[in-house]
Design a protein around this motif. Structure first.
Motif, PDB file in Angstrom:
ATOM      1  N   THR A 522       0.850  -1.192   0.000  1.00 35.81           N
ATOM      2  CA  THR A 522       0.000   0.000   0.000  1.00 35.81           C
ATOM      3  C   THR A 522       0.886   1.243   0.000  1.00 35.81           C
ATOM      4  O   THR A 522       1.818   1.356   0.804  1.00 35.81           O
ATOM      5  CB  THR A 522      -0.910   0.000   1.237  1.00 35.81           C
ATOM      6  OG1 THR A 522      -1.727  -1.159   1.208  1.00 35.81           O
ATOM      7  CG2 THR A 522      -1.791   1.239   1.255  1.00 35.81           C
ATOM      8  N   ARG A 563      -7.160  -1.010  -3.680  1.00 32.35           N
ATOM      9  CA  ARG A 563      -7.503  -2.271  -3.009  1.00 32.35           C
ATOM     10  C   ARG A 563      -8.504  -1.954  -1.911  1.00 32.35           C
ATOM     11  O   ARG A 563      -8.352  -0.989  -1.171  1.00 32.35           O
ATOM     12  CB  ARG A 563      -6.252  -2.919  -2.439  1.00 32.35           C
ATOM     13  CG  ARG A 563      -6.545  -4.215  -1.644  1.00 32.35           C
ATOM     14  CD  ARG A 563      -5.285  -4.751  -0.991  1.00 32.35           C
ATOM     15  NE  ARG A 563      -4.303  -5.142  -1.990  1.00 32.35           N
ATOM     16  CZ  ARG A 563      -2.986  -5.078  -1.825  1.00 32.35           C
ATOM     17  NH1 ARG A 563      -2.502  -4.616  -0.687  1.00 32.35           N
ATOM     18  NH2 ARG A 563      -2.153  -5.464  -2.771  1.00 32.35           N
ATOM     19  N   GLU A 566      -8.023  -7.796   1.061  1.00 35.56           N
ATOM     20  CA  GLU A 566      -7.034  -8.718   0.502  1.00 35.56           C
ATOM     21  C   GLU A 566      -7.502  -9.368  -0.791  1.00 35.56           C
ATOM     22  O   GLU A 566      -6.691  -9.721  -1.644  1.00 35.56           O
ATOM     23  CB  GLU A 566      -6.694  -9.807   1.529  1.00 35.56           C
ATOM     24  CG  GLU A 566      -5.994  -9.281   2.776  1.00 35.56           C
ATOM     25  CD  GLU A 566      -5.657 -10.385   3.755  1.00 35.56           C
ATOM     26  OE1 GLU A 566      -5.030 -10.089   4.776  1.00 35.56           O
ATOM     27  OE2 GLU A 566      -6.031 -11.552   3.473  1.00 35.56           O
ATOM     28  N   GLU A 568     -10.109  -8.057  -2.876  1.00 40.96           N
ATOM     29  CA  GLU A 568     -10.736  -7.148  -3.838  1.00 40.96           C
ATOM     30  C   GLU A 568      -9.780  -6.031  -4.188  1.00 40.96           C
ATOM     31  O   GLU A 568      -9.405  -5.226  -3.323  1.00 40.96           O
ATOM     32  CB  GLU A 568     -12.023  -6.555  -3.252  1.00 40.96           C
ATOM     33  CG  GLU A 568     -13.155  -7.556  -3.095  1.00 40.96           C
ATOM     34  CD  GLU A 568     -14.418  -6.866  -2.631  1.00 40.96           C
ATOM     35  OE1 GLU A 568     -15.106  -6.275  -3.495  1.00 40.96           O
ATOM     36  OE2 GLU A 568     -14.713  -6.897  -1.420  1.00 40.96           O
ATOM     37  N   GLU A 569      -9.357  -5.997  -5.417  1.00 43.94           N
ATOM     38  CA  GLU A 569      -8.519  -4.915  -5.920  1.00 43.94           C
ATOM     39  C   GLU A 569      -8.788  -4.759  -7.403  1.00 43.94           C
ATOM     40  O   GLU A 569      -9.301  -5.656  -8.067  1.00 43.94           O
ATOM     41  CB  GLU A 569      -7.041  -5.185  -5.675  1.00 43.94           C
ATOM     42  CG  GLU A 569      -6.489  -6.396  -6.428  1.00 43.94           C
ATOM     43  CD  GLU A 569      -5.015  -6.596  -6.167  1.00 43.94           C
ATOM     44  OE1 GLU A 569      -4.293  -6.794  -7.156  1.00 43.94           O
ATOM     45  OE2 GLU A 569      -4.608  -6.545  -4.990  1.00 43.94           O
TER      46      GLU A 569
END
Length: 592
Positions: A522, A563, A566, A568-569
């Motif tokens: 991130t 994102r 964990e 879904e991005e």
């Protein structure tokens, strides 16, 4: 030549003849009415015929009407529509100028005929009454004369008889005189009645009847003239539309003369030209030498790399064939679909982002065509991309026109609050702004692909290759595929388009380059300014006001990778989010 003098005694026949003339006129009216119905039916059938063969809007058939021959056919259909309109004009004119006029005239004619024959019957009744009066006077005179003769004979008999008294004789004489006087009176009355009858009869046959019959003759002649004029109008109505019908036929002839076979042939070239060069000569392969066979660049197979051997996934070398050469499949290939073998490969390896991109390209190949038209030959792809850019620009113009109109409406509401609430259009203006931004991003994307095709930008790593009659774009390696997947997060990128490609990937080929790739770290956070529906592969849906993590910033293509958790991005348009990068990552920046 007058009916009054020549046909003075044919009253009944004239009555029948004039009724027959009216029947003829009504029969002609019925004929014209049926003709108008035929014209209307014919015009309707012509219009239906023209409509039946008109190209349907927004269909493939409409695209076929760009050739001169099909345009000439379309012009013929349009002229036939106008031709049908002239038959409708014929029907309308015949109805108004003939049918309606004659129907009104027939009613007037019947009334006039009834009046004339009523006068004729009245005159006949009058002369018959006079005749009856004459006959009655004549019979009375005859009776009185006979009575006078009998009285005279009785008197003479009484006067000759000596036994009869003088009084009886005087009485018989007086009776005889009375009878003679009555006979004289009856004679005078009969003479007067006879003179009156002769006068009435002369007037009847030489004045009244000729006048009445003359009026009937004039009425019948007017009927004959009227039906003749109607027949002339019948022809004139047709003649009036002949010049317009002639123009329609001239336009059809002009359209037929505009057919250009050379132009149509050139349009066929433009429609189907692929832009590829014909294949070179096939090199001789010497099987007498104990060495591995390779395929030359000049062979029909399109080798990847500069003279280097393409890695073979199978035990045999499979060359690419030219479109008109069929390639036989092995029984195993026929039974085992490509997608099934690819799914098996995917389940055996870690599902990293690169593999998802490859699978997305495969799904596009098996389903609908790719968004960038990479399955088409270069020339056809360029045309499709240009059409798409033009279409998107038209949509942008429409949205901008709507926005301008709403802006003017808002200004009016601000100046005149009684006409409406200015805040009521803000939501719609925001929607229009979002739509315009989306369309502009789409235009930029398609213009990039168009520039690539036209050579204005560096071409991607896809190399055109030929296989089984289908032109396709080939992705040289999994690494480049991953890079390009990042460039097209909306799912528009497509990998190799082939109907017969066999994909066999040894595990060692990918183990060296992709060894359980770690998730991207991130680098910041972002806030969704607008709601975005991520409907394409590689995108993610976000709601207005939602906070998410940024894992990859905008690389200049207008997309930011984010994102949610964990699992879904995906990518969203950069203009839809407000990005806050961590200072220890790349410095604080904000995209609005």
């Amino acid at each position: 030549m007058s009916w009054g003098t020549e046909l003075w005694d044919q009253f009944d026949n004239l009555e029948k003849h004039t009724q027959w003339g009216i029947d003829v006129l009504e029969k002609y009216i019925k004929f014209v009415k049926e003709r108008t119905e035929i014209e209307l039916s014919y015009a309707k059938q012509l219009r239906n015929l023209s409509k039946k063969y008109q190209p349907k809007k927004n269909s493939k058939e409409e695209e076929e009407y760009r050739y001169t021959s099909t345009r000439a056919f379309l012009a013929t259909l349009n002229e036939m529509n106008d031709y049908a309109g002239q038959h409708e004009v014929i029907s309308e004119n015949m109805t108004s100028l003939i049918t309606a006029e004659l129907t009104r005239y027939v009613q007037e004619l019947k009334q006039e005929r009834k009046s004339h024959f009523h006068d004729g019957r009245k005159a006949q009744q009058h002369i018959e009454t006079c005749w009856k009066q004459l006959e009655a006077s004549k019979r009375r005179f005859e009776r009185d004369c006979k009575e006078a003769d009998r009285a005279q004979q009785y008197f003479e008999k009484m006067d000759a008889d000596i036994n009869v008294t003088k009084a009886d004789v005087e009485k018989a004489r007086q009776q005889a005189q009375l009878r003679h006087q009555m006979a004289e009176d009856s004679k005078a009355e009969y003479s007067s009645t006879l003179q009156k009858f002769n006068s009435e009869q002369h007037e009847h046959y030489y004045t009244h009847i000729p006048n009445i019959f003359q009026k009937i003759q004039e009425m019948e002649e007017r009927r004959i003239v009227r039906i003749g004029e109607s027949m002339k109008t019948f022809a004139e109505v047709d003649r009036q539309v002949i010049p317009i019908i002639g123009k329609c036929l001239d336009e059809i002839t002009k359209a037929a003369e505009s057919v250009d076979h050379k132009n149509d042939s050139q349009m066929v070239i433009e429609a189907f030209k692929s832009g590829f060069e014909p294949p070179g000569d096939v090199d001789f392969e010497d099987f007498t030498q104990p060495m591995k066979r390779t395929v030359s660049e000049s062979s029909l197979s399109n080798s990847r790399g500069d003279g280097k051997s393409e890695p073979k996934f199978g035990s045999k070398s499979k060359g690419k064939l030219w479109p008109f050469i069929k390639k036989n499949k092995s029984p195993k290939q026929q039974k085992e679909p490509l997608s099934h073998r690819f799914n098996e490969f995917m389940t055996s390896k870690p599902k990293i982002h690169c593999f998802r991109s490859l699978k997305r390209g495969l799904s596009l190949k098996l389903g609908a065509g790719p968004e960038d038209f990479s399955n088409l030959p270069p020339e056809q792809r360029r045309k499709k991309l240009q059409q798409k850019v033009d279409e998107l620009n038209r949509d942008i113009q429409k949205e901008m026109d709507s926005r301008d109109a709403l802006t003017k409406m808002k200004d009016v509401y601000i100046k005149n609050p009684q006409m409406g609430d200015a805040a009521s259009v803000d939501h719609r203006l925001a929607e229009l702004g979002q739509n315009i931004e989306k369309l502009r991003l789409e235009v930029q994307k398609f213009e990039g692909w168009l520039a690539e095709v036209e050579g204005r930008l560096p071409a991607r790593s896809e190399q055109p290759r030929r296989q089984s009659g289908v032109y396709e774009a080939q992705n040289p390696s999994g690494v480049n595929s991953c890079a390009q997947d990042r460039e097209s997060p909306d799912g528009s990128y497509t990998e190799e388009q082939s109907q017969e490609t066999e994909m066999k990937v040894p595990a060692t080929d990918f183990d060296d380059e992709f060894d359980d790739e770690e998730p991207l770290p991130t680098i910041g956070t972002c806030k969704a300014l607008y709601t975005f529906e991520g409907q394409n592969e590689g995108t993610i849906s976000v709601a207005e006001g939602e906070m998410l993590y940024v894992i990859e910033e905008d690389k200049g293509d207008g997309w930011t990778r984010i994102r949610r958790n964990e699992d879904e991005e995906g990518y969203v348009p950069t203009s839809y989010v407000e990005v806050y990068l961590d200072k220890n990552a790349k410095g604080a920046m904000t995209y609005i």
